[in-house]
Motif scaffolding. Structure first.
Motif, PDB file in Angstrom:
ATOM      1  N   GLN A 155      12.205  29.398  20.144  1.00 37.01           N
ATOM      2  CA  GLN A 155      11.496  28.206  19.675  1.00 37.01           C
ATOM      3  C   GLN A 155      10.632  28.545  18.468  1.00 37.01           C
ATOM      4  OE1 GLN A 155       9.344  26.266  22.832  1.00 37.01           O
ATOM      5  NE2 GLN A 155      11.095  26.302  24.219  1.00 37.01           N
ATOM      6  N   ILE A 156      10.449  27.528  17.588  1.00 35.06           N
ATOM      7  CA  ILE A 156       9.600  27.661  16.401  1.00 35.06           C
ATOM      8  C   ILE A 156       8.560  26.544  16.479  1.00 35.06           C
ATOM      9  CG2 ILE A 156       9.489  27.442  13.905  1.00 35.06           C
ATOM     10  CD1 ILE A 156      11.039  29.824  14.524  1.00 35.06           C
ATOM     11  N   THR A 157       7.331  26.845  16.089  1.00 34.45           N
ATOM     12  CA  THR A 157       6.287  25.815  16.048  1.00 34.45           C
ATOM     13  C   THR A 157       5.816  25.613  14.614  1.00 34.45           C
ATOM     14  OG1 THR A 157       4.551  27.454  16.489  1.00 34.45           O
ATOM     15  CG2 THR A 157       5.486  26.297  18.399  1.00 34.45           C
ATOM     16  N   ALA A 158       5.418  24.368  14.309  1.00 26.79           N
ATOM     17  CA  ALA A 158       4.922  24.026  12.976  1.00 26.79           C
ATOM     18  C   ALA A 158       3.885  22.920  13.105  1.00 26.79           C
ATOM     19  CB  ALA A 158       6.063  23.576  12.072  1.00 26.79           C
ATOM     20  N   GLN A 159       3.035  22.791  12.086  1.00 23.98           N
ATOM     21  CA  GLN A 159       2.038  21.720  12.086  1.00 23.98           C
ATOM     22  C   GLN A 159       1.760  21.273  10.662  1.00 23.98           C
ATOM     23  OE1 GLN A 159      -1.345  23.770  13.946  1.00 23.98           O
ATOM     24  NE2 GLN A 159      -2.480  23.356  12.072  1.00 23.98           N
ATOM     25  N   VAL A 160       1.269  20.020  10.553  1.00 22.33           N
ATOM     26  CA  VAL A 160       0.945  19.462   9.246  1.00 22.33           C
ATOM     27  C   VAL A 160      -0.083  18.353   9.412  1.00 22.33           C
ATOM     28  CG1 VAL A 160       2.855  17.795   9.335  1.00 22.33           C
ATOM     29  CG2 VAL A 160       1.915  18.474   7.117  1.00 22.33           C
ATOM     30  N   LEU A 161      -0.984  18.242   8.442  1.00 23.09           N
ATOM     31  CA  LEU A 161      -1.872  17.092   8.336  1.00 23.09           C
ATOM     32  C   LEU A 161      -1.265  16.243   7.223  1.00 23.09           C
ATOM     33  CD1 LEU A 161      -4.465  15.598   9.131  1.00 23.09           C
ATOM     34  CD2 LEU A 161      -5.607  16.828   7.285  1.00 23.09           C
ATOM     35  N   MET A 162      -0.666  15.111   7.594  1.00 20.48           N
ATOM     36  CA  MET A 162       0.035  14.262   6.634  1.00 20.48           C
ATOM     37  C   MET A 162      -0.841  13.107   6.202  1.00 20.48           C
ATOM     38  SD  MET A 162       3.939  14.011   7.954  1.00 20.48           S
ATOM     39  CE  MET A 162       3.575  13.368   9.547  1.00 20.48           C
ATOM     40  N   THR A 163      -0.783  12.830   4.930  1.00 20.48           N
ATOM     41  CA  THR A 163      -1.442  11.654   4.380  1.00 20.48           C
ATOM     42  C   THR A 163      -0.369  10.583   4.247  1.00 20.48           C
ATOM     43  OG1 THR A 163      -3.041  12.997   3.220  1.00 20.48           O
ATOM     44  CG2 THR A 163      -2.723  10.753   2.408  1.00 20.48           C
ATOM     45  N   VAL A 164      -0.585   9.441   4.903  1.00 19.14           N
ATOM     46  CA  VAL A 164       0.426   8.400   4.997  1.00 19.14           C
ATOM     47  C   VAL A 164      -0.042   7.131   4.291  1.00 19.14           C
ATOM     48  CG1 VAL A 164       1.810   7.014   6.582  1.00 19.14           C
ATOM     49  CG2 VAL A 164       1.080   9.326   7.239  1.00 19.14           C
ATOM     50  N   PRO A 165       0.560   6.830   3.131  1.00 19.60           N
ATOM     51  CA  PRO A 165       0.195   5.579   2.457  1.00 19.60           C
ATOM     52  C   PRO A 165       0.778   4.388   3.225  1.00 19.60           C
ATOM     53  CG  PRO A 165       1.828   6.798   1.185  1.00 19.60           C
ATOM     54  CD  PRO A 165       1.490   7.624   2.380  1.00 19.60           C
ATOM     55  N   LEU A 166      -0.034   3.363   3.470  1.00 19.78           N
ATOM     56  CA  LEU A 166       0.426   2.206   4.242  1.00 19.78           C
ATOM     57  C   LEU A 166       1.230   1.226   3.403  1.00 19.78           C
ATOM     58  CD1 LEU A 166      -2.798   1.516   6.323  1.00 19.78           C
ATOM     59  CD2 LEU A 166      -0.759   2.805   6.975  1.00 19.78           C
ATOM     60  N   THR A 167       1.253   1.390   2.109  1.00 21.66           N
ATOM     61  CA  THR A 167       1.915   0.421   1.239  1.00 21.66           C
ATOM     62  C   THR A 167       3.281   0.862   0.764  1.00 21.66           C
ATOM     63  OG1 THR A 167       0.770   1.399  -0.648  1.00 21.66           O
ATOM     64  CG2 THR A 167      -0.270  -0.513   0.406  1.00 21.66           C
ATOM     65  N   GLU A 168       3.726   2.087   1.098  1.00 18.97           N
ATOM     66  CA  GLU A 168       5.019   2.578   0.639  1.00 18.97           C
ATOM     67  C   GLU A 168       6.026   2.559   1.771  1.00 18.97           C
ATOM     68  OE1 GLU A 168       4.772   6.295  -1.419  1.00 18.97           O
ATOM     69  OE2 GLU A 168       2.886   5.742  -2.365  1.00 18.97           O
ATOM     70  N   GLU A 169       7.298   2.301   1.425  1.00 15.03           N
ATOM     71  CA  GLU A 169       8.369   2.281   2.419  1.00 15.03           C
ATOM     72  C   GLU A 169       8.732   3.686   2.881  1.00 15.03           C
ATOM     73  OE1 GLU A 169      10.194  -0.189   4.018  1.00 15.03           O
ATOM     74  OE2 GLU A 169       8.534  -1.405   3.324  1.00 15.03           O
ATOM     75  N   GLU A 170       8.721   4.658   1.975  1.00 18.35           N
ATOM     76  CA  GLU A 170       9.097   6.024   2.315  1.00 18.35           C
ATOM     77  C   GLU A 170       7.905   6.948   2.138  1.00 18.35           C
ATOM     78  OE1 GLU A 170      12.435   7.316   0.055  1.00 18.35           O
ATOM     79  OE2 GLU A 170      13.766   5.803   0.900  1.00 18.35           O
ATOM     80  N   GLN A 171       7.853   7.949   2.963  1.00 15.57           N
ATOM     81  CA  GLN A 171       6.811   8.966   2.866  1.00 15.57           C
ATOM     82  C   GLN A 171       7.148   9.893   1.707  1.00 15.57           C
ATOM     83  OE1 GLN A 171       3.986   9.627   4.354  1.00 15.57           O
ATOM     84  NE2 GLN A 171       3.681  11.631   3.464  1.00 15.57           N
ATOM     85  N   PRO A 172       6.181  10.194   0.861  1.00 12.97           N
ATOM     86  CA  PRO A 172       6.426  11.179  -0.203  1.00 12.97           C
ATOM     87  C   PRO A 172       6.757  12.538   0.419  1.00 12.97           C
ATOM     88  CG  PRO A 172       4.351  10.009  -0.556  1.00 12.97           C
ATOM     89  CD  PRO A 172       4.834   9.632   0.802  1.00 12.97           C
ATOM     90  N   PRO A 173       7.457  13.413  -0.311  1.00 15.16           N
ATOM     91  CA  PRO A 173       7.739  14.758   0.218  1.00 15.16           C
ATOM     92  C   PRO A 173       6.435  15.454   0.609  1.00 15.16           C
ATOM     93  CG  PRO A 173       8.950  14.375  -1.810  1.00 15.16           C
ATOM     94  CD  PRO A 173       8.010  13.206  -1.650  1.00 15.16           C
ATOM     95  N   PHE A 174       6.519  16.355   1.593  1.00 10.17           N
ATOM     96  CA  PHE A 174       5.336  17.100   2.033  1.00 10.17           C
ATOM     97  C   PHE A 174       5.750  18.448   2.587  1.00 10.17           C
ATOM     98  CE2 PHE A 174       6.710  14.720   5.708  1.00 10.17           C
ATOM     99  CZ  PHE A 174       6.553  15.603   6.761  1.00 10.17           C
TER     100      PHE A 174
END
Length: 157
Positions: free
Chosen positions: A103-122
């Motif tokens: 198993q591999i573990t990963a984490q991220v704090l994502m900034t999510v714009p509410l006005t865009e249809e797709e999430q920008p790359p991160f």
């Protein structure tokens, strides 16, 4: 907004999946760069929701593939929690990716714009692993790729 949150979750899962693929080989045989594709597993249909509040959480799961439409090579599970509201939102996501070697573990704090249809790359941080992935570190770069999330990972030595 629900689509945006689902997209973010899928991206988070995708990043973790990419990391898992890289770590799937024994540490001595690992290459630095790998790509995986994550496709969300259908879950319960969610009803339209209000704007999230701090502490709200959600989960999702993906199947992992070396290529789109190819043979399944693993799976993942991700939990995300809203840590800051407003536009954009901040969402902390933790994922575990299961591959044949461990198993591999990963984490991220994502900034999510509410006005865009797709999430920008991160990018997400690889935080560890088990068995063949023990001591894994590095990062995964997530991008939307149609019905899949493309996960490009770079593992540190």
């Amino acid at each position: 907004m629900l689509r945006t949150i689902r997209t973010l979750c899928a991206l988070g899962v995708g990043l973790a999946a990419a990391t898992a693929l890289v770590a799937a080989a024994p540490a001595s045989a690992q290459e630095d760069d790998f790509t995986l594709y994550a496709r969300e597993v259908a879950g319960e249909e969610e009803e339209p929701q209000q704007l999230p509040r701090v502490g709200d959480s959600f989960t999702f799961a993906d199947d992992l593939y070396e290529e789109k439409g190819g043979e399944k090579v693993g799976r993942d599970g991700v939990t995300c929690t809203v840590v800051r509201t407003g536009n954009p939102l901040d969402i902390q996501c933790l994922g575990t990716f299961v591959l044949s070697g461990g198993q591999i573990t990963a984490q991220v704090l994502m900034t999510v714009p509410l006005t865009e249809e797709e999430q920008p790359p991160f990018d997400a941080a690889v935080t560890g692993g088990t068995d063949d992935y023990r001591g894994a570190s590095g990062q995964i770069h997530f991008t939307d790729d149609g019905a899949y999330q493309k996960l490009d990972f770079d593992l540190s030595d």
